[in-house]
Design a protein around this motif. Structure first.
Motif, PDB file in Angstrom:
ATOM      1  N   VAL A  49      -3.504  14.219  -2.332  1.00 26.53           N
ATOM      2  CA  VAL A  49      -4.306  15.399  -2.029  1.00 26.53           C
ATOM      3  C   VAL A  49      -4.146  15.772  -0.551  1.00 26.53           C
ATOM      4  N   LEU A  50      -4.182  14.780   0.326  1.00 29.07           N
ATOM      5  CA  LEU A  50      -3.980  15.032   1.750  1.00 29.07           C
ATOM      6  C   LEU A  50      -2.587  15.605   2.014  1.00 29.07           C
ATOM      7  N   ALA A  51      -1.582  15.081   1.323  1.00 25.36           N
ATOM      8  CA  ALA A  51      -0.225  15.588   1.498  1.00 25.36           C
ATOM      9  C   ALA A  51      -0.119  17.043   1.052  1.00 25.36           C
ATOM     10  N   ALA A  52      -0.784  17.384  -0.040  1.00 24.79           N
ATOM     11  CA  ALA A  52      -0.780  18.775  -0.499  1.00 24.79           C
ATOM     12  C   ALA A  52      -1.433  19.679   0.537  1.00 24.79           C
ATOM     13  N   GLY A  53      -2.553  19.235   1.101  1.00 25.33           N
ATOM     14  CA  GLY A  53      -3.202  20.029   2.132  1.00 25.33           C
ATOM     15  C   GLY A  53      -2.342  20.171   3.372  1.00 25.33           C
TER      16      GLY A  53
END
Length: 286
Positions: A49-53
């Motif tokens: 999720v952090l990587a997507a953000g």
């Protein structure tokens, strides 16, 4: 009400991923009651999720997550992932409490303390039972305000610049010159009001959710990544994402695959109802 019973805040630690080379900032709001990873894989999912953000800009810490006690109990066996760059607000056990807390926090973050509070108005709009004359007036007012912000969001987007190559400049084609992004992790339509408000205020609204039926994609996953991607695309065409209320209020929708708890693809208006690859190296985030 949705007033938090407590807040958990852990130590800051930088995630291991490449940051987008821009000055854009990204705020993440996670509806854990709606999309809750398995305890054993929660840390991995959180990193994804952090990587997507981070693909959109610099992710602000802490990530804000909202959940009731039952959801938190399911994660308690392996709660170490909560001790990273995440802040979890524990909400009341009612079905809408986490939704209300997240939506109201989002509008306050965008518009300050004077921002409209949509949580009560949302219920007026969806529940017509037992409506007396006074409530009917309140309901009409809530619908009028929701229509105002939906129109304002469309007008704000219509005024944005265009012209980016959707294949080579995917992020820029989604962002369209704006410098603030919110990533909402949910599959719940209840956030439409808050999303329209944010978009009207010039914020990029990205949704990450379980939006399609993965049955065909699941059967293709183990054998060949290309077959998996093709199956996912077929599922998205079978249920055009542009028809979903949640997606109608966002600038981009990322697809959460619940079987491998991965982020598998991206939709945004420039592609119509179709899907585009999220990462150049393949159909799945690593």
């Amino acid at each position: 009400g949705a007033a938090p019973a407590r807040t958990r805040r852990g130590r800051a630690r930088r995630p291991r991923f490449a940051r987008a080379a821009s000055t854009r900032t990204v705020d993440v709001y996670w509806d854990l009651d709606n999309l809750c990873p398995k305890s054993a894989t929660a840390a991995v999912v959180f990193e994804r999720v952090l990587a997507a953000g981070a693909a959109f800009g610099r992710v602000n810490h802490p990530v804000r997550a909202y959940a009731n006690d039952q959801t938190l109990a399911r994660l308690a066996e392996d709660g170490e992932w909560l001790e990273g760059v995440v802040e979890v607000t524990a909400c009341a056990s009612s079905s809408e409490a986490a939704d209300d807390a997240l939506g109201d926090a989002l509008t306050r973050a965008v518009g300050g303390e004077d921002a409209p509070v949509f949580s009560g108005k949302k219920r007026l709009m969806v529940d017509e039972s037992g409506v007396n004359a006074e409530m009917a007036t309140e309901r009409a007012s809530a619908i009028e305000e929701a229509t105002f912000w939906a129109d304002a969001a469309r007008e704000a987007r219509a005024a944005l610049p265009t012209g980016w190559d959707v294949r080579e400049e995917q992020i820029e084609a989604i962002v369209r010159g704006r410098d603030r992004v919110v990533l909402i992790v949910t599959s719940d339509n209840d956030f439409k009001l808050a999303m329209d408000y944010a978009a009207a205020k010039g914020v990029v609204v990205v949704v990450l959710g379980n939006l399609v039926d993965f049955s065909s994609a699941q059967r293709s996953r183990a054998s060949d990544p290309k077959k998996y991607w093709d199956a996912l695309r077929v599922e998205c065409e079978r249920r055009p994402l542009s028809r979903l209320k949640l997606v109608q209020s966002c600038d981009c929708a990322l697809i959460w695959d619940p079987y491998v708890e991965n982020i598998a693809g991206v939709w945004f208006p420039a592609r119509g109802s179709g899907m585009g690859r999220w990462y150049e190296r393949g159909s799945q985030t690593t």
